[in-house]
Design a protein around this motif. Structure first.
Motif, PDB file in Angstrom:
ATOM      1  N   GLY A  51       2.859   0.709   6.851  1.00 22.09           N
ATOM      2  CA  GLY A  51       2.883   1.395   5.595  1.00 22.09           C
ATOM      3  C   GLY A  51       1.216   2.838   5.682  1.00 22.09           C
ATOM      4  O   GLY A  51       1.852   3.581   4.492  1.00 22.09           O
ATOM      5  N   LEU A  52       0.487   2.829   6.322  1.00 18.72           N
ATOM      6  CA  LEU A  52      -0.618   3.264   6.574  1.00 18.72           C
ATOM      7  C   LEU A  52      -0.275   4.345   6.662  1.00 18.72           C
ATOM      8  O   LEU A  52      -0.453   5.267   6.504  1.00 18.72           O
ATOM      9  N   GLN A  53       1.195   4.262   7.721  1.00 17.24           N
ATOM     10  CA  GLN A  53       1.071   5.525   8.616  1.00 17.24           C
ATOM     11  C   GLN A  53       1.871   6.374   7.845  1.00 17.24           C
ATOM     12  O   GLN A  53       2.380   7.724   7.293  1.00 17.24           O
ATOM     13  N   ALA A  54       2.967   5.018   7.049  1.00 11.28           N
ATOM     14  CA  ALA A  54       4.241   5.973   5.474  1.00 11.28           C
ATOM     15  C   ALA A  54       3.102   6.590   4.487  1.00 11.28           C
ATOM     16  O   ALA A  54       3.422   7.955   4.394  1.00 11.28           O
ATOM     17  N   LEU A  55       1.801   6.255   4.331  1.00 11.34           N
ATOM     18  CA  LEU A  55       0.716   6.831   3.661  1.00 11.34           C
ATOM     19  C   LEU A  55       0.767   8.028   3.751  1.00 11.34           C
ATOM     20  O   LEU A  55       0.340   9.316   3.038  1.00 11.34           O
ATOM     21  N   ASP A  97       1.714  -9.237  -1.915  1.00 15.67           N
ATOM     22  CA  ASP A  97       0.373  -8.894  -1.438  1.00 15.67           C
ATOM     23  C   ASP A  97       0.116  -7.486  -0.303  1.00 15.67           C
ATOM     24  O   ASP A  97      -0.944  -6.395  -1.131  1.00 15.67           O
ATOM     25  N   VAL A  98       0.280  -6.961   0.092  1.00 12.34           N
ATOM     26  CA  VAL A  98       0.484  -6.217   1.873  1.00 12.34           C
ATOM     27  C   VAL A  98       1.005  -4.912   0.639  1.00 12.34           C
ATOM     28  O   VAL A  98       0.425  -3.804   0.692  1.00 12.34           O
ATOM     29  N   ALA A  99       2.441  -5.208  -0.199  1.00 10.35           N
ATOM     30  CA  ALA A  99       3.051  -3.954  -0.176  1.00 10.35           C
ATOM     31  C   ALA A  99       2.196  -3.971  -1.768  1.00 10.35           C
ATOM     32  O   ALA A  99       1.844  -2.403  -2.011  1.00 10.35           O
ATOM     33  N   ASN A 100       1.042  -4.533  -2.234  1.00  7.71           N
ATOM     34  CA  ASN A 100       0.761  -4.024  -3.763  1.00  7.71           C
ATOM     35  C   ASN A 100      -0.217  -3.439  -3.014  1.00  7.71           C
ATOM     36  O   ASN A 100      -1.097  -2.437  -3.520  1.00  7.71           O
ATOM     37  N   ILE A 101      -1.478  -3.984  -2.016  1.00  6.48           N
ATOM     38  CA  ILE A 101      -2.223  -2.970  -0.749  1.00  6.48           C
ATOM     39  C   ILE A 101      -1.971  -1.833  -0.926  1.00  6.48           C
ATOM     40  O   ILE A 101      -2.167  -0.437  -1.032  1.00  6.48           O
ATOM     41  N   LEU A 102      -0.481  -1.260  -0.612  1.00  3.85           N
ATOM     42  CA  LEU A 102      -0.388   0.144  -0.420  1.00  3.85           C
ATOM     43  C   LEU A 102       0.465   1.026  -1.565  1.00  3.85           C
ATOM     44  O   LEU A 102      -0.202   1.870  -1.948  1.00  3.85           O
ATOM     45  N   VAL A 126      -5.076  14.445   3.530  1.00  2.44           N
ATOM     46  CA  VAL A 126      -6.212  13.829   3.342  1.00  2.44           C
ATOM     47  C   VAL A 126      -6.788  12.955   4.920  1.00  2.44           C
ATOM     48  O   VAL A 126      -7.951  12.688   4.579  1.00  2.44           O
ATOM     49  N   ILE A 127      -5.444  12.130   4.869  1.00  2.00           N
ATOM     50  CA  ILE A 127      -5.418  10.754   5.311  1.00  2.00           C
ATOM     51  C   ILE A 127      -5.013  11.741   7.228  1.00  2.00           C
ATOM     52  O   ILE A 127      -4.339  12.074   7.804  1.00  2.00           O
ATOM     53  N   SER A 160      -3.076   9.722  -5.143  1.00  2.00           N
ATOM     54  CA  SER A 160      -3.026  10.421  -5.761  1.00  2.00           C
ATOM     55  C   SER A 160      -3.151  11.110  -6.869  1.00  2.00           C
ATOM     56  O   SER A 160      -3.277  12.169  -7.915  1.00  2.00           O
ATOM     57  N   ALA A 161      -4.314  10.437  -7.067  1.00  2.00           N
ATOM     58  CA  ALA A 161      -5.517  10.626  -8.261  1.00  2.00           C
ATOM     59  C   ALA A 161      -7.000  11.640  -7.581  1.00  2.00           C
ATOM     60  O   ALA A 161      -7.275  12.095  -8.458  1.00  2.00           O
ATOM     61  N   ILE A 162      -6.661  11.950  -6.340  1.00  2.00           N
ATOM     62  CA  ILE A 162      -6.671  13.333  -5.593  1.00  2.00           C
ATOM     63  C   ILE A 162      -6.437  14.539  -6.290  1.00  2.00           C
ATOM     64  O   ILE A 162      -5.366  14.737  -5.703  1.00  2.00           O
TER      65      ILE A 162
END
Length: 450
Positions: A361-365, A435-440, A371-372, A448-450
Motif C-alpha cells: 500500500g505504501l508503494q502505491a502511495l 486496520d491496515v487499509a484504514n492506515i493507508l 513527495v515520497i 493530499s493535504a499538502i
C-alpha cells in the motif's frame, strides 16, 4: 483525572518531553492521550486514532491485552518489589528465565540478564563484551564497531555507538573507542549504490577494512540492529547480517544483536537474527517483552559467552552491572504473561501478512505522491516513508510540510511517527486487514493535504 481545560492549559508547561525541543512543545502542544482500546488510542477530546506507531515499537499485542494486565495486578498484591542483587531472587524471574531460554534457543541464547529497558540492556551488553575478553586474557579488546544510522539508546556508552548525529552532537565528547561503518541504506550511501546485494558486499568490505585498520585484537564487539529501526527502517540485504557474523567469528569479535525493536515477532520472524539466519553472541531485548505495560528488558547470552563467565575461577567473571529494577517481580510477571500470549497468538504470522499488505500500500502511495522519495519495509510490521522536496536531488522535505502530513493523517484517524524527514510505521502486531487499509487511507488524506 484533571479536566480537559486544565490539561490543555498546563500542557508542556512544566514538562520537558523526550526527543523534542522544549520550545517546540510549548509552541505546538503535544496531543494528550488519555485512553486506549484494542489498537486505538483516544485523546483528551475523545478523538480516536489507530496507533500506527504501536506505542513506541512496543505495544505488539495492543492496549486490551487482559492477561498481562491481570498478571501485573496480581503481582502488585503479592510482591510489589524485591531486589535480585546477590543473595536474593524471586519466583517470577526464575520462571521467566526458563521461558526465555526456550524461546531464544534457536538463536543459541540460553542465559538472561534483566534490565529496566533497551538503553540499559545495550549498556550491559557492551560492558559484558569487554568483560568477556578480559576474563579470557584479551584485555586489549575494548573497542566497539557499529553502523551509521543505527540506534542503540541514550546512555552515554550506547549513544557513543549510535550512528545518528541527532543523538550525538549536543552531548559530545562521547566515549572513546567507538567507530562507525556505512549502513546498507540503498537510498543514501557513500558508494552511490542502489543494488541491495552489491551494497551489502561494499558495506561488509568497509567493515573488514575498519577491523584491519583498528587491529582486530583491540575490538570487543560489533553491535547492530537486524533491521535498523529509529534510523528510518533500513532493512539490509539477506546476505548482510550473516556476513557480519562471519567477519566477527573470523576476527574473534562478539556480535551483539540489538533486538529491542525486532524481538518477539516484529519482522515476521520471532527474532530479527533468526529472520536472517544468524546466531549472535549477545542479544538485547526490551519493549515488546511486556507489551509496553511495564519497563523491563533482558540481555540474552549465548552458551559460548556464558561458559567463559561461569567457568571463571579468577574472580574476573563477577558481574558489576545491574539496576535497582533488574528482575522486578512485577515486570517479570508481565513478561511471563506477555510471552505466553505472544506465542499463543503467533503474532509473527500476522506481522508478516499485514506487513506485506502495508508495504504494498505504501508503494502505491509513492506512485501517486511525488513527495515520497523512498518506501522501506517488506520485513513484517516496520515500514518507513522518506519524504523529499525533489526526487532527483533527494533533498529532504522541510519540517513544516511533513508536519502538515502528520496532522492531516491524525485528523483522518491514524497516529504515525515523524522522525526527521521520515514517517515511520510500526503498528501493533495484532492489527487487522481493515486496520491496515484504514492506515493507508489516512495517509492518503495526509498527503493530499499538502
Amino acid at each position: 483525572m484533571k479536566d480537559a481545560n486544565f490539561l490543555k492549559e498546563h500542557n508542556a508547561r512544566h514538562l520537558w518531553h523526550p526527543m523534542a525541543h522544549p520550545a517546540d512543545s510549548l509552541a505546538n502542544p503535544p496531543d494528550i492521550i488519555v485512553e486506549a482500546e484494542g489498537v486505538q488510542i483516544i485523546d483528551v477530546d475523545g478523538h480516536r486514532t489507530i496507533d500506527a506507531v504501536g506505542g513506541l515499537w512496543n505495544v505488539n499485542l495492543g492496549y486490551s491485552c487482559q492477561p498481562v494486565k491481570d498478571a501485573i495486578t496480581a503481582q502488585l498484591n503479592r510482591l510489589p518489589y524485591y531486589s535480585i542483587f546477590r543473595g536474593t531472587t524471586n519466583d517470577n524471574v526464575i520462571e521467566l528465565a526458563e521461558m526465555l531460554a526456550a524461546f531464544f534457543a534457536p538463536d543459541g541464547l540460553s542465559r538472561a540478564f534483566y534490565t529496566s529497558g533497551g538503553s540499559d540492556g545495550v549498556e550491559v551488553a557492551l560492558r559484558l563484551a569487554r568483560q568477556y575478553h578480559k576474563i579470557r586474557g584479551e584485555a586489549g579488546r575494548v573497542k566497539f564497531l557499529s553502523l551509521k544510522k543505527g540506534y542503540h539508546g541514550t546512555h552515554t556508552l550506547g549513544a557513543s555507538v549510535n550512528g545518528n548525529a541527532n543523538f550525538r552532537t549536543q552531548y559530545e565528547p562521547l566515549m572513546p573507542g567507538c567507530y562507525h561503518t556505512p549502513a546498507p541504506y540503498t537510498y543514501r550511501n557513500p558508494f552511490n549504490e542502489t543494488d541491495p546485494e552489491r551494497l551489502a558486499q561494499l558495506c561488509l568490505a568497509a567493515i573488514e577494512d575498519e577491523i584491519m585498520f583498528q587491529d582486530a585484537s583491540t575490538i570487543a564487539a560489533f553491535i547492530m540492529e537486524p533491521v535498523l529501526g529509529a534510523g528510518g527502517v533500513i532493512p539490509p540485504h539477506a546476505s548482510f547480517m550473516p556476513g557480519v557474523r562471519a567477519l566477527c567469528s573470523k576476527h574473534g569479535i562478539l556480535l551483539i544483536a540489538d533486538e529491542v525493536i525486532t524481538a518477539f515477532g516484529r519482522t515476521g520472524g520471532w527474532t530479527g537474527s533468526r529472520h536472517w539466519g544468524v546466531r549472535p553472541d549477545l542479544l538485547v531485548s526490551a519493549k515488546a517483552i511486556t507489551n509496553g505495560y511495564f519497563p523491563f528488558g533482558a540481555v540474552m547470552v549465548s552458551e559460548g559467552v556464558a561458559e567463559v563467565f561461569e567457568k571463571d575461577t579468577s574472580g574476573r567473571g563477577a558481574i558489576g552491572s545491574g539496576y535497582t529494577y533488574s528482575g522486578h517481580p512485577v515486570g517479570a510477571a508481565a513478561a511471563i504473561a506477555c510471552l505466553r500470549e505472544t506465542e499463543r497468538l503467533q503474532v509473527q504470522l500476522n506481522a508478516g501478512a499485514r506487513g506485506a499488505q502495508l508495504f504494498a500500500g505504501l508503494q502505491a502511495l509513492m506512485a501517486r505522491h511525488e513527495v515520497i522519495g523512498d518506501v522501506r519495509g517488506g520485513h513484517g510490521l516496520m515500514c518507513a516513508l522518506e519524504l523529499v522536496a525533489d526526487r532527483g536531488s533527494k533533498t529532504p522535505i522541510d519540517k513544516k510540510t511533513i508536519g502538515k502530513v502528520h496532522r492531516a493523517t491524525y485528523e483522518a484517524g491514524v497516529m504515525v511517527r515523524v522522525s526527521g524527514n521520515n514517517i515511520i510505521l510500526s503498528p501493533p502486531l495484532v492489527v487487522s486487514e481493515t486496520d491496515v487499509a484504514n492506515i493507508l487511507s489516512a495517509l492518503e488524506a495526509g498527503f493530499s493535504a499538502i
